[in-house]
Design a protein around this motif. Sequence first.
Motif, PDB file in Angstrom:
ATOM      1  N   GLY B  70       8.398  -0.953  -1.315  1.00  0.00           N
ATOM      2  CA  GLY B  70       7.639  -1.417  -0.163  1.00  0.00           C
ATOM      3  C   GLY B  70       8.235  -0.939   1.145  1.00  0.00           C
ATOM      4  O   GLY B  70       9.317  -0.348   1.181  1.00  0.00           O
ATOM      5  N   GLN B 268       2.617   1.001  -6.285  1.00  0.00           N
ATOM      6  CA  GLN B 268       3.059   0.435  -5.009  1.00  0.00           C
ATOM      7  C   GLN B 268       1.935  -0.396  -4.397  1.00  0.00           C
ATOM      8  O   GLN B 268       0.794  -0.286  -4.805  1.00  0.00           O
ATOM      9  CB  GLN B 268       3.382   1.566  -4.025  1.00  0.00           C
ATOM     10  CG  GLN B 268       2.135   2.441  -3.818  1.00  0.00           C
ATOM     11  CD  GLN B 268       2.073   3.220  -2.537  1.00  0.00           C
ATOM     12  OE1 GLN B 268       2.424   4.374  -2.520  1.00  0.00           O
ATOM     13  NE2 GLN B 268       1.615   2.577  -1.464  1.00  0.00           N
ATOM     14  N   GLN B 274       0.911  -3.088   4.620  1.00  0.00           N
ATOM     15  CA  GLN B 274       2.331  -3.428   4.839  1.00  0.00           C
ATOM     16  C   GLN B 274       2.766  -3.077   6.259  1.00  0.00           C
ATOM     17  O   GLN B 274       3.471  -3.838   6.925  1.00  0.00           O
ATOM     18  CB  GLN B 274       3.223  -2.657   3.867  1.00  0.00           C
ATOM     19  CG  GLN B 274       3.022  -3.018   2.414  1.00  0.00           C
ATOM     20  CD  GLN B 274       3.985  -2.257   1.518  1.00  0.00           C
ATOM     21  OE1 GLN B 274       5.194  -2.421   1.622  1.00  0.00           O
ATOM     22  NE2 GLN B 274       3.466  -1.410   0.650  1.00  0.00           N
TER      23      GLN B 274
END
Lengths: 398, 398
Positions: B70, B268, B274
Amino acid sequence: MKLNFAKRMSHIKASEIREILKVTEQEDVISFAGGLPAPELFPIDEINQINQIVLKEMGTKALQYTTTEGYPPLREWIAQRMNERLGTTFDKDNILITHGSQQGLDLSGKVFLDEGDIVLCESPTYLAAISAFKAYGCRFIEIPTDEEGMVMNVLEDVLSRNSHIKLIYVIPTFQNPTGKTWSLERRKKLAELSSRYNVAVIEDNPYGELRFEGESLPSIKSFDTAGNILCTGSFSKIFCPGFRIGWIAGDKDIIRKYVLVKQGTDLQCNTIAQMTIAEYLKHYDIDKHIGKIVEVYKKRRDIAIECIRRYFPETIKFTHPEGGLFTWIELPEEISAREILEKSLEKKIAFVPGGSFFPTENKENTFRINYSNMPEDRIEKGLKILGEVIKEYISQSE
Amino acid sequence: MKLNFAKRMSHIKASEIREILKVTEQEDVISFAGGLPAPELFPIDEINQINQIVLKEMGTKALQYTTTEGYPPLREWIAQRMNERLGTTFDKDNILITHGSQQGLDLSGKVFLDEGDIVLCESPTYLAAISAFKAYGCRFIEIPTDEEGMVMNVLEDVLSRNSHIKLIYVIPTFQNPTGKTWSLERRKKLAELSSRYNVAVIEDNPYGELRFEGESLPSIKSFDTAGNILCTGSFSKIFCPGFRIGWIAGDKDIIRKYVLVKQGTDLQCNTIAQMTIAEYLKHYDIDKHIGKIVEVYKKRRDIAIECIRRYFPETIKFTHPEGGLFTWIELPEEISAREILEKSLEKKIAFVPGGSFFPTENKENTFRINYSNMPEDRIEKGLKILGEVIKEYISQSE
């Protein structure tokens, strides 16, 4: 005292690509690893504009939970597109939106595989499909391929002699890692065998839209009379991978099972990403965008193939893909691509050794070249250096 | 001829909540089902602004693949936040970004559970945790709870008499579905038992930031001396669920295993989601935003509790949550909440019957009320009608 983990953890290992990708985050590395699309082609301005529309007009919906199945207008578009391009007869209820096509593979493992079940695959095959299925404790049998795809008499022989075969996993168009495309005959034959032996097929197709030349072929699914074939697809290579939006498509009773499994896995995919793609498809011409990608990748494929011819030793073999992202190199048998990678990384050149693409065999004399992610001058520079590294390695090992 | 699916498919069933949510998509339904946050509180304009910054300044990165772990700045923020609020000592490498906290549960199943392993949980517990773990073929033992949380002498007794216990799953703060919060003593005791019996704990905490009154308590993880405790968290309830961004946190060697498993599962999480959250946290005051949510939900909790007191029969019991999204109703033992749901749906009122929150028992005389998703007048209207439905049902069944 150590915790007790699941048995599967003893054979789950790091994806070689993902580990190499960490090295390639250094800007001066020329990377033929990964399957990364060219970021300069991402429609950033268009996405920015569409995102604003979505947030302004449908903001509360775009940021809220939605159904597990996914955003209906997006599922409708996908069904329509597949029908036009791949000869299927889907509507939106044949489509489940997944977190990239990778999740389609994971969910397939969950839906179909018990410990000890067998998955058949092309030899070599997509390495992250191996990880996805292996997590469910399956075994693999590799089926050889030639220039027309999986060799059908070997497949039939294996099917006739093994029970517990649950899945046949194939990438019939611009295969990863080889770049090969199956012929029409092989596609028909696989559909027939899938029906005769009552085995599910996962037809993975992340690259099919990226054809540089030659004629498009119908999907294996289009020849499916038994309802045994599932298709995965993705926006990663024709739009952008950062959104993580893909899909799995198949007969409704099976897709319903996938929906149930996805509920417990992660509830649903990113809502705003689904709506942004759907709105983009309404406002912009995706075919024009794909046309641009194809034009750029074709040039890169051409230069890559030319450089391999020019700079690599004559003793190697390589594939000539009609589309997609990859070409596949076979070195003389005694040469280890992993050892060449060590040498080439010293010169800041990365690629993925082929060994990881074989779930049971160990053909260490192979590797994969991705040509989509870099401009032509860097492709030429990188393959020239790589060619020198290979030649030097071969001459030293003689 | 039917395809052969995995054995697990025979006991995977539709999530009752997700099915009820489909009914509640009709606008005139008053829904106490779901755990939906209030959409009018989503920071839409701020997200729109941040999204534009991310796309303009870091567009190619935001739309490309990234690492499985991440986006590092987001992982750093999470580690810092947990250290401040929950007494942990994490840095970014203790954190893996997951597709909502739900994926943290699925990955926990994959990392820890073999078929036949036992998961201990509160009775009742979060129903989608049951689905997540069940997919790995586990069995459940329910541990009773009282006003202070899980009853520790029962837990210890079960731990001492069963091998194959792999996980203890708990939601110690504003539990789903009961709204209960564990005392400090119980938290310490669970950490101690986890160490003594060498069993991993999943400490799920999606609601902890939404405290209306009373004092915050440290996490169970903060008392973990053995490194056996993993914490899940989520931006769904403090920011928005549409992005599907959550995390799992724990000791680095265990998080490394989760990373390997996530690689094969879906590579992912959404990159731009994110980065957008990380940029939002840099430019805006999330505590101020959470303050707003808490203010609104507290009012809604107050009105819900008041209406339950006023309109429901005196024979029922209910919890008084100090935060979070839910209160839990117990009807007289012979009354079936599922049957009441049928009646109340006719009057366009939805809730989730409690039966699904018990993996092994069948306490059909219970149900869950979510109070976060609707304005106060609809809460009052809905609970008044629901109270009448319950009274009528009880009087008819006497």
